[in-house]
Design a protein around this motif. Structure first.
Motif, mmCIF file in Angstrom:
data_model
loop_
_atom_site.group_PDB
_atom_site.id
_atom_site.type_symbol
_atom_site.label_atom_id
_atom_site.label_comp_id
_atom_site.label_asym_id
_atom_site.label_seq_id
_atom_site.Cartn_x
_atom_site.Cartn_y
_atom_site.Cartn_z
ATOM 1 N N SER A 75 -66.327 -24.426 -100.224
ATOM 2 C CA SER A 75 -65.075 -23.966 -99.628
ATOM 3 C C SER A 75 -65.215 -23.810 -98.115
ATOM 4 O O SER A 75 -66.276 -23.424 -97.612
ATOM 5 C CB SER A 75 -64.643 -22.631 -100.240
ATOM 6 O OG SER A 75 -64.294 -22.796 -101.601
ATOM 7 N N THR A 76 -64.141 -24.091 -97.414
ATOM 8 C CA THR A 76 -64.103 -23.962 -95.967
ATOM 9 C C THR A 76 -62.818 -23.262 -95.564
ATOM 10 O O THR A 76 -61.740 -23.604 -96.053
ATOM 11 C CB THR A 76 -64.154 -25.344 -95.285
ATOM 12 O OG1 THR A 76 -65.322 -26.036 -95.699
ATOM 13 C CG2 THR A 76 -64.150 -25.200 -93.768
ATOM 14 N N ALA A 77 -62.940 -22.274 -94.688
ATOM 15 C CA ALA A 77 -61.769 -21.548 -94.194
ATOM 16 C C ALA A 77 -61.377 -22.090 -92.826
ATOM 17 O O ALA A 77 -62.235 -22.307 -91.962
ATOM 18 C CB ALA A 77 -62.066 -20.056 -94.104
ATOM 19 N N VAL A 78 -60.090 -22.319 -92.634
ATOM 20 C CA VAL A 78 -59.580 -22.799 -91.350
ATOM 21 C C VAL A 78 -58.327 -22.011 -90.989
ATOM 22 O O VAL A 78 -57.703 -21.363 -91.835
ATOM 23 C CB VAL A 78 -59.260 -24.311 -91.371
ATOM 24 C CG1 VAL A 78 -60.496 -25.127 -91.670
ATOM 25 C CG2 VAL A 78 -58.137 -24.614 -92.355
ATOM 26 N N ILE A 79 -57.980 -22.078 -89.725
ATOM 27 C CA ILE A 79 -56.754 -21.466 -89.219
ATOM 28 C C ILE A 79 -55.833 -22.577 -88.737
ATOM 29 O O ILE A 79 -56.263 -23.493 -88.030
ATOM 30 C CB ILE A 79 -57.056 -20.498 -88.052
ATOM 31 C CG1 ILE A 79 -57.878 -19.303 -88.541
ATOM 32 C CG2 ILE A 79 -55.768 -20.026 -87.389
ATOM 33 C CD1 ILE A 79 -57.147 -18.383 -89.498
ATOM 34 N N PHE A 100 -44.073 -31.087 -86.782
ATOM 35 C CA PHE A 100 -43.960 -30.243 -85.592
ATOM 36 C C PHE A 100 -45.380 -29.962 -85.079
ATOM 37 O O PHE A 100 -46.367 -30.189 -85.791
ATOM 38 C CB PHE A 100 -43.218 -28.933 -85.894
ATOM 39 C CG PHE A 100 -43.682 -28.230 -87.136
ATOM 40 C CD1 PHE A 100 -44.831 -27.444 -87.150
ATOM 41 C CD2 PHE A 100 -42.967 -28.347 -88.317
ATOM 42 C CE1 PHE A 100 -45.249 -26.793 -88.287
ATOM 43 C CE2 PHE A 100 -43.372 -27.698 -89.479
ATOM 44 C CZ PHE A 100 -44.529 -26.920 -89.460
ATOM 45 N N PRO A 101 -45.519 -29.472 -83.856
ATOM 46 C CA PRO A 101 -46.859 -29.277 -83.278
ATOM 47 C C PRO A 101 -47.700 -28.298 -84.089
ATOM 48 O O PRO A 101 -47.207 -27.262 -84.557
ATOM 49 C CB PRO A 101 -46.564 -28.727 -81.879
ATOM 50 C CG PRO A 101 -45.181 -29.209 -81.563
ATOM 51 C CD PRO A 101 -44.450 -29.184 -82.872
ATOM 52 N N TYR A 102 -48.977 -28.632 -84.207
ATOM 53 C CA TYR A 102 -49.907 -27.732 -84.887
ATOM 54 C C TYR A 102 -51.323 -28.001 -84.401
ATOM 55 O O TYR A 102 -51.622 -29.065 -83.844
ATOM 56 C CB TYR A 102 -49.853 -27.905 -86.410
ATOM 57 C CG TYR A 102 -50.427 -29.219 -86.893
ATOM 58 C CD1 TYR A 102 -51.793 -29.357 -87.164
ATOM 59 C CD2 TYR A 102 -49.609 -30.336 -87.085
ATOM 60 C CE1 TYR A 102 -52.321 -30.567 -87.598
ATOM 61 C CE2 TYR A 102 -50.122 -31.540 -87.512
ATOM 62 C CZ TYR A 102 -51.484 -31.656 -87.765
ATOM 63 O OH TYR A 102 -52.007 -32.862 -88.182
ATOM 64 N N ALA A 103 -52.189 -27.018 -84.606
ATOM 65 C CA ALA A 103 -53.618 -27.173 -84.336
ATOM 66 C C ALA A 103 -54.373 -26.545 -85.491
ATOM 67 O O ALA A 103 -54.003 -25.465 -85.975
ATOM 68 C CB ALA A 103 -54.006 -26.500 -83.021
ATOM 69 N N VAL A 104 -55.402 -27.224 -85.944
ATOM 70 C CA VAL A 104 -56.273 -26.702 -87.006
ATOM 71 C C VAL A 104 -57.611 -26.348 -86.372
ATOM 72 O O VAL A 104 -58.221 -27.173 -85.685
ATOM 73 C CB VAL A 104 -56.484 -27.736 -88.132
ATOM 74 C CG1 VAL A 104 -57.313 -27.120 -89.263
ATOM 75 C CG2 VAL A 104 -55.148 -28.238 -88.656
ATOM 76 N N MET A 105 -58.047 -25.114 -86.599
ATOM 77 C CA MET A 105 -59.295 -24.638 -86.011
ATOM 78 C C MET A 105 -60.164 -23.991 -87.082
ATOM 79 O O MET A 105 -59.653 -23.500 -88.095
ATOM 80 C CB MET A 105 -59.001 -23.626 -84.903
ATOM 81 C CG MET A 105 -58.274 -24.218 -83.705
ATOM 82 S SD MET A 105 -57.777 -22.963 -82.503
ATOM 83 C CE MET A 105 -56.325 -22.297 -83.321
ATOM 84 N N SER A 106 -61.453 -24.000 -86.825
ATOM 85 C CA SER A 106 -62.374 -23.336 -87.742
ATOM 86 C C SER A 106 -62.088 -21.834 -87.747
ATOM 87 O O SER A 106 -61.674 -21.262 -86.743
ATOM 88 C CB SER A 106 -63.820 -23.591 -87.319
ATOM 89 O OG SER A 106 -64.053 -23.092 -86.002
#
Length: 473
Positions: free
Chosen positions: A59-63, A112-118
């Motif tokens: 499993s990996t958690a992202v924001i 729409f705009p988005y960013a995925v981060m650790s």
């Protein structure tokens, strides 16, 4: 085929789309294990997403930070992502940007705009960081670690960030907060005068975080885990960041000068270990005073949002009186005042205020005290009340206390103020500040400085008398 142009913000849609996107980038197949929406600003939506590798089960958690109301290319996330990637490359502890979509020709997988981060775990609430035993090791090493992190920020490749320079720091205050600068109260005017006469040599032009302080850092028991909130990043003098971190406002009542957790010497030593040069104490002092002035102006700017009717917020209204704290802090830093213990007038009997003809008892003070008691004894102790309401209950109590103190002291303070202002040839607080600005009164005249100090002490005795006893370190 999924409709990438739909503005679907439902977590049940966002989660699978982001999982599929990350899977396609890594050549893996991911499933959504969990997703929830976190509190965020009005223009942004933040999701906490956990994805599971279908093959390994890991499993990996992202924001996921999204701007649903913005068109592609207008979400502000591209600039933020560019800075974060440059910071990550420079060894600054920041979340890693895993995916980003915020260009005019790319609606991305959400439309729409988005960013995925650790995801980075850690605590950001200053009260817990400064007091909980679990963070004692982090507190012990914070100042030196913060210095090293700031040195890495200032070594970032500025060309890779897309940031622009703010230019002369005092002129930046004037242009960014024109109304507040031009109408700054007398204590801040004294400090601005001192800053203009004692400018240090520039330390160069680097990336500056702009808001490096507790609340914008994630802290784990062993130290800083991540630097967040890069919205105020710019190019400027690197010592600005060090001075901002040392400002008394970010110590939250704790004596240690570096965010309430360490010494200036440790901060500068940690900086020198990475940067290869050690800023002088004098330069740090200038930027620390600059930070205090800046925060005082920001308090005025925030209060103006309430006064102008832009945002009817009790918190914004309350913060307007907080500028007196910054005035007193600059007087301490300039050696024009010393910490003093002033009894809270609300703790004393007010026998001379029992009659308010033609009004009968209860008095105005009695009525305000009854509301304070209700908020303290009933609202704040209700187990069903949310943390948000609890916080604003404390704000409301502080507002009521300020009004009560002004009712107790107002007439006496006004008479004393009229007398001392008349002695130096002005008739009011605004005229005093204007006379200092235009040179009619000298900011270096001890008699004028004494009047300014007395005015600030009176304001702070009403707004927050406990602040008067807090030492400058």
């Amino acid at each position: 085929m999924q409709d990438n142009t739909s503005h679907a913000t439902d977590p049940g849609v966002v989660g699978p789309r982001i999982a599929e996107r990350l899977g396609s980038m890594s050549g893996r197949a991911y499933s959504v294990a969990d997703i929830r929406v976190l509190p965020a600003g009005a223009s942004r939506t933040t999701y906490a997403l956990t994805i599971t590798d279908d093959e390994s089960g890991e499993s990996t958690a992202v924001i996921v930070r999204a701007a649903p109301a913005a068109s592609p290319g207008e979400g502000g996330l591209a600039a933020e992502g560019q800075v974060l990637r440059a910071a990550f490359a420079a060894g600054v502890p920041v979340p890693e940007v895993l995916d980003l979509s915020d260009t005019a020709d790319d609606p991305g997988v959400l439309g729409f705009p988005y960013a995925v981060m650790s995801f980075v775990d850690g605590e950001s609430i200053p009260r817990r960081i400064l007091r909980d035993e679990a963070y004692a090791p982090a507190r012990a090493g914070f100042a030196r670690q913060a210095g090293a992190i700031l040195a890495r920020i200032h070594a970032m490749d500025s060309a890779a960030t897309g940031l622009t320079a703010v230019g002369d720091p005092l002129e930046a205050l004037r242009t960014q907060m024109t109304r507040e600068y031009d109408h700054a109260p007398a204590g801040l005017v004294l400090a601005i005068d001192w800053l203009s006469r004692n400018r240090p040599e520039t330390s160069g032009e680097t990336v500056v975080h702009g808001d490096f302080r507790l609340g914008n850092l994630l802290i784990q028991p062993d130290g800083v885990a991540a630097v967040l909130d890069w919205e105020l990043a710019h190019l400027g003098d690197p010592i600005e960041d060090l001075g901002w971190l040392c400002a008394k406002a970010w110590r939250f009542g704790v004596a240690e000068p570096v965010a309430g957790m360490g010494s200036r010497a440790d901060l500068l030593d940690g900086y020198a270990e990475v940067a290869g040069r050690r800023p002088t104490e004098a330069t740090l002092h200038w930027w620390e005073l600059y930070a205090t002035v800046k925060w005082g102006l920001i308090c005025g700017k925030q209060a103006a949002r309430y006064l102008d009717g832009t945002e009817r917020s009790m918190e914004l209204a309350a913060i307007g009186r907080r500028s007196a704290e910054q005035e007193f802090d600059v007087l301490l830093a300039l050696g024009l005042a010393s910490p003093l213990s002033v009894p809270d007038p609300l703790a004393e009997e007010q026998d001379d205020l029992t009659s308010e003809d033609p009004h009968l008892a209860p008095t105005a003070l009695d009525l305000l005290e009854s509301v304070t008691a209700y908020l303290t004894d009933e609202v704040a102790t209700d187990p069903g009340v949310s943390g948000h309401v609890r916080f604003h209950t404390r704000v409301a109590n502080n507002v009521l206390a300020t009004v009560r103190r002004q009712l107790v002291l107002g007439e006496r303070q006004a008479a004393a103020s009229r007398k001392r202002l008349s002695d130096i040839g002005v008739s009011g607080s605004a005229e005093l500040a204007d006379a200092l600005r235009d040179g009619t009164l000298s900011a270096t005249d001890p008699a004028v400085q004494a009047v300014v100090t007395a005015e600030v002490i009176d304001r702070l005795t009403v707004a927050n008398p406990r602040h008067l006893s807090q030492p400058d370190c």
